[in-house]
Structures are given as C-alpha cells and as structure tokens.
Scaffold this motif. Structure first.
Motif, PDB file in Angstrom:
ATOM      1  N   THR A  27      72.267 129.659  79.092  1.00 60.06           N
ATOM      2  CA  THR A  27      70.927 130.206  78.843  1.00 60.06           C
ATOM      3  C   THR A  27      69.880 129.463  79.685  1.00 60.06           C
ATOM      4  N   GLY A  80      72.614 138.845  63.587  1.00 60.01           N
ATOM      5  CA  GLY A  80      71.280 138.314  63.936  1.00 60.01           C
ATOM      6  C   GLY A  80      70.516 139.362  64.728  1.00 60.01           C
ATOM      7  N   LEU A  83      64.507 137.542  70.539  1.00 64.35           N
ATOM      8  CA  LEU A  83      64.988 136.841  71.730  1.00 64.35           C
ATOM      9  C   LEU A  83      66.483 137.037  71.951  1.00 64.35           C
ATOM     10  N   VAL A 129      68.416 134.598  76.885  1.00 63.42           N
ATOM     11  CA  VAL A 129      69.594 134.215  76.082  1.00 63.42           C
ATOM     12  C   VAL A 129      70.597 135.377  76.091  1.00 63.42           C
ATOM     13  N   ILE A 160      78.858 130.367  59.138  1.00 72.75           N
ATOM     14  CA  ILE A 160      78.880 131.518  58.215  1.00 72.75           C
ATOM     15  C   ILE A 160      80.036 132.466  58.528  1.00 72.75           C
ATOM     16  N   GLY A 180      74.672 127.478  75.343  1.00 74.36           N
ATOM     17  CA  GLY A 180      73.501 126.670  75.729  1.00 74.36           C
ATOM     18  C   GLY A 180      73.324 126.482  77.227  1.00 74.36           C
ATOM     19  N   ALA A 199      74.480 134.985  65.978  1.00 72.55           N
ATOM     20  CA  ALA A 199      73.222 134.273  66.251  1.00 72.55           C
ATOM     21  C   ALA A 199      72.376 134.331  64.987  1.00 72.55           C
ATOM     22  N   ALA A 200      72.837 133.614  63.975  1.00 78.23           N
ATOM     23  CA  ALA A 200      72.167 133.664  62.677  1.00 78.23           C
ATOM     24  C   ALA A 200      71.451 132.350  62.351  1.00 78.23           C
ATOM     25  N   HIS A 254      72.933 129.744  60.928  1.00 82.62           N
ATOM     26  CA  HIS A 254      73.486 129.185  59.683  1.00 82.62           C
ATOM     27  C   HIS A 254      74.865 128.615  59.978  1.00 82.62           C
TER      28      HIS A 254
HETATM   29  P1  NAP Z   1      66.182 133.664  64.154  1.00 83.61           P
HETATM   30  O1  NAP Z   1      65.003 134.204  64.856  1.00 83.61           O
HETATM   31  O2  NAP Z   1      66.021 132.753  62.995  1.00 83.61           O
HETATM   32  O3  NAP Z   1      67.079 134.899  63.691  1.00 83.61           O
HETATM   33  C1  NAP Z   1      68.222 134.729  62.920  1.00 83.61           C
HETATM   34  C2  NAP Z   1      68.801 136.077  62.610  1.00 83.61           C
HETATM   35  O4  NAP Z   1      69.985 135.880  61.834  1.00 83.61           O
HETATM   36  C3  NAP Z   1      67.874 136.968  61.776  1.00 83.61           C
HETATM   37  O5  NAP Z   1      67.921 138.286  62.271  1.00 83.61           O
HETATM   38  C4  NAP Z   1      68.468 136.888  60.370  1.00 83.61           C
HETATM   39  O6  NAP Z   1      68.321 138.078  59.617  1.00 83.61           O
HETATM   40  C5  NAP Z   1      69.936 136.682  60.676  1.00 83.61           C
HETATM   41  N1  NAP Z   1      70.598 135.994  59.583  1.00 83.61           N
HETATM   42  C6  NAP Z   1      70.196 134.867  58.955  1.00 83.61           C
HETATM   43  N2  NAP Z   1      71.075 134.534  57.985  1.00 83.61           N
HETATM   44  C7  NAP Z   1      72.034 135.481  57.997  1.00 83.61           C
HETATM   45  C8  NAP Z   1      73.209 135.700  57.222  1.00 83.61           C
HETATM   46  N3  NAP Z   1      73.565 134.862  56.255  1.00 83.61           N
HETATM   47  N4  NAP Z   1      73.982 136.758  57.500  1.00 83.61           N
HETATM   48  C9  NAP Z   1      73.626 137.624  58.496  1.00 83.61           C
HETATM   49  N5  NAP Z   1      72.521 137.467  59.268  1.00 83.61           N
HETATM   50  C10 NAP Z   1      71.735 136.406  59.017  1.00 83.61           C
HETATM   51  O7  NAP Z   1      67.131 132.866  65.157  1.00 83.61           O
HETATM   52  P2  NAP Z   1      67.418 133.046  66.733  1.00 83.61           P
HETATM   53  O8  NAP Z   1      66.281 132.537  67.525  1.00 83.61           O
HETATM   54  O9  NAP Z   1      67.957 134.394  67.011  1.00 83.61           O
HETATM   55  O10 NAP Z   1      68.584 131.966  66.877  1.00 83.61           O
HETATM   56  C11 NAP Z   1      69.784 132.100  66.146  1.00 83.61           C
HETATM   57  C12 NAP Z   1      70.638 130.867  66.396  1.00 83.61           C
HETATM   58  O11 NAP Z   1      70.920 130.788  67.781  1.00 83.61           O
HETATM   59  C13 NAP Z   1      69.961 129.554  66.032  1.00 83.61           C
HETATM   60  O12 NAP Z   1      70.951 128.641  65.582  1.00 83.61           O
HETATM   61  C14 NAP Z   1      69.410 129.057  67.342  1.00 83.61           C
HETATM   62  O13 NAP Z   1      69.306 127.658  67.382  1.00 83.61           O
HETATM   63  C15 NAP Z   1      70.482 129.539  68.279  1.00 83.61           C
HETATM   64  N6  NAP Z   1      70.026 129.738  69.645  1.00 83.61           N
HETATM   65  C16 NAP Z   1      70.744 129.145  70.619  1.00 83.61           C
HETATM   66  C17 NAP Z   1      70.365 129.321  71.917  1.00 83.61           C
HETATM   67  C18 NAP Z   1      71.187 128.670  72.975  1.00 83.61           C
HETATM   68  O14 NAP Z   1      70.765 128.668  74.120  1.00 83.61           O
HETATM   69  N7  NAP Z   1      72.347 128.143  72.649  1.00 83.61           N
HETATM   70  C19 NAP Z   1      69.246 130.070  72.244  1.00 83.61           C
HETATM   71  C20 NAP Z   1      68.531 130.696  71.222  1.00 83.61           C
HETATM   72  C21 NAP Z   1      68.951 130.526  69.920  1.00 83.61           C
HETATM   73  P3  NAP Z   1      66.891 138.653  59.151  1.00 83.61           P
HETATM   74  O15 NAP Z   1      66.318 139.314  60.368  1.00 83.61           O
HETATM   75  O16 NAP Z   1      67.237 139.617  58.090  1.00 83.61           O
HETATM   76  O17 NAP Z   1      66.096 137.472  58.698  1.00 83.61           O
END
Ligand code: NAP
Length: 280
Positions: free
Chosen positions: A265, A165, A169, A141, A214, A262, A208-209, A211
């Motif tokens: 990736t 974020g 990954l 990613v 935001i 998307g 990449a949060a 949410h």
């Molecule tokens: P994740 O493992 O849930 O990590 C989310 C990160 O965001 C964590 O570090 C979290 O902080 C932080 N966060 C959550 N709420 C926040 C806020 N209000 N303010 C600031 N930081 C905040 O998610 P991920 O796997 O990295 O994925 C993130 C997003 O990207 C998701 O929507 C996922 O679906 C998307 N994604 C898309 C692709 C694509 O190919 N398009 C690929 C992968 C992921 P903490 O560490 O403190 O909990």
C-alpha cells in the motif's frame, strides 16, 4: 493443504524499483521532484511508525516527504487550515492524511484536499471518476490489494469474492475493482448476519474489519485466496483480522501480517503521488 505465502515485501520491492526509475525520469526530463505531505494528528489511531516508514521509503526513492504533526486536540478547522496551506504549496504534489480519531471524519476532511493532490483517491472528483471507470487516482489500499491478488496468478472472472469491511478507503473501492475484473462480489460488515455463511463460500476472501482474528479456519473455503488487510496491535505484536495459523492450513494463498498488504500500500500511495506529479 498448506497455503503459499503472498510475499508483500517482494511485490513492494519490485514496485519500488519501478518508482525509483520514474522519479529519476521526472527529475531529469521535467525537472520535477515529487513531494508528499503527510498529516498526522497524534492519537492512538495515527500509526506514527508507518509515517516514519513512508518518510524513509520516500528518501530511498528520491521523493521529498514532510510529516506535519498536529496535536491530538486539533479540531477539524485546524486540520483544514493546514490542508489549505498545503494545497497551495508547490513543493507538494500529494497529501496523505493518517487515520484520525473516530470523532473526525476522514472522508469529509479529505474533500478539502485539492483533487489534483488527492493521492488517497478519496475526493469526490476522483471517486466519481473511479466509479465511472475513469481511473485517474484510485484509492491506494485497494490498488495494493489488487496487486497482491494479481501476484498469485488467480483469475477473477466468475469467481466468488467476499470483502469483509465496507470502508471508503478499503472495502468499497476494492469491491468495485473486483467487480470490474468480473468477480461476483459480496460485501460484509458489522451488521452482516452469519458472516461465516458468506466467507465459507469465497474463492477470494479479503478481510478489512480491524478486529483481531475474526476469521478462523472454519470460516474459510478449502483452497481460497485470503488477503488479510487488518493490522491490530496486541502488546508489542501486530496481528491481522485472520487467524493465520489456522487459515494457512486451508487456504491456497495467504498474506502474512506484517509483510503482506502494508508494504504494497505504501508503494501504491507513492505511485499515485507520481501520477499526480506528472499531471501538473
Ligand atoms: P474501518 O474504517 O474501521 O472499517 C472497518 C469495516 O469493518 C467497517 O465497514 C465495519 O462495518 C467492518 N466490521 C467491523 N467489525 C466487523 C465484524 N465483526 N464483522 C464484519 N465486519 C466488521 O477500517 P479500515 O480503514 O477499512 O481498516 C480496516 C483494517 O485494515 C484496520 O485494521 C486497518 O488498520 C487496516 N488497514 C491496513 C492498511 C495496510 O496498509 N495494511 C491500510 C488501511 C487499513 P460497519 O461499516 O458496519 O461499521
């Protein structure tokens, strides 16, 4: 200012063209048909449609792909049992595990994938290599996001980059790749106090949060490049972590959701797969 749209579909199309040629070369010259195994543990987190999209993309490129579905009740031991069989299966050069329910640790389970089949780049062998700058398999990613940034022509030296974020990954490897390109990087997360005070200063903002929306217009610097990684299902719609309608009037470049990160990736995951197939 109205932002230019970073066309992830176009970037992905170009990448797929190269991948297709490389698959043909591997078949012709080395007799290798690259194979991808995808493990999907059924749950609301599992992104079933993306698994189907990966299968379809593989078919179009001449890559063998099989999705192994496990029930939502699957335990860590059951997933590891499946992984061990796939580690020994010569038909597959790479293993991709779809997002798991929060009680299962993706990072820990990924350590059971044979490092030579770790196309996600999460095994500590590959992650260790990555952190000392020996890029064998880089988390896909983060690689895809770098491709999108590259497509804007933005130079990163001396630029202020903010990554919202810090997942294994996405956020952490991306911050490292940005550092390697001489950006000055801040990483924000759920405990960051006054998120806007960071995002507002970013020349490059990657969110990449996970949410919805935001990041609004007031949190973005005029002329910034904004990459929205978030994918949030709201009813039948997919929306990002960035309020696209507001931010597109402030940024210089922005990714749409869907159609931004998307598609790229998936192409980068398959590029990692071909690397793994070449290494056998
Ligand atoms: P994740 O493992 O849930 O990590 C989310 C990160 O965001 C964590 O570090 C979290 O902080 C932080 N966060 C959550 N709420 C926040 C806020 N209000 N303010 C600031 N930081 C905040 O998610 P991920 O796997 O990295 O994925 C993130 C997003 O990207 C998701 O929507 C996922 O679906 C998307 N994604 C898309 C692709 C694509 O190919 N398009 C690929 C992968 C992921 P903490 O560490 O403190 O909990």
């Amino acid at each position: 200012m109205t932002a230019q749209i970073i066309n992830g579909e176009q970037v992905a199309r170009d990448l797929r063209k190269q991948l297709k040629e490389e698959v043909a070369f591997l078949k012709q010259e080395k007799g290798i048909v690259p194979g991808l195994a995808i493990i999907v543990v059924r749950s609301p987190f599992a992104r079933l449609q993306i698994a189907s999209l990966k299968e379809r993309t593989c078919r179009q490129l001449g890559i063998k792909c099989q999705v192994f579905y496990l029930p939502e009740t699957a335990t860590e031991e059951e997933i590891i049992f499946r992984l061990e069989r796939l580690n020994h299966d010569k038909n597959f050069h790479g293993i991709n595990i779809h997002p798991l329910t929060p009680h299962l640790s993706h990072t820990l389970i990924s350590q059971q994938v044979d490092p030579i089949k770790d196309v996600e780049g999460l095994h500590f062998f590959n992650m260790g290599d990555f952190l000392i700058g020996r890029y064998r398999i880089v988390p896909f990613v983060a690689r895809g996001i770098m491709k999108l940034i590259e497509s804007t022509g933005m130079g990163l030296t001396g630029k202020r980059a903010v990554v919202v974020g810090r997942s294994q990954l996405v956020g952490k490897p991306l911050a490292f790749l940005l550092l390697e390109k001489n950006a000055t990087v801040s990483m924000c997360h759920s405990a960051t106090a006054d998120l806007a005070s960071y995002t507002k200063k970013a020349d490059l903002l990657v969110v990449a949060a996970g949410h919805p929306q935001i990041i609004n217009g007031k949190m973005v610097k005029e002329g910034a490049v904004v990459i929205d990684v978030g994918v949030n299902q709201i009813g039948s719609r997919l929306i990002g972590d960035v309020d696209y309608e507001e931010v597109k009037n402030i940024a210089s470049w922005i990714t749409p959701v869907p159609g931004g990160v998307g598609p790229v990736t998936i192409a980068m995951l398959l590029d990692n797969l071909l690397k793994a197939a070449r290494l056998i």
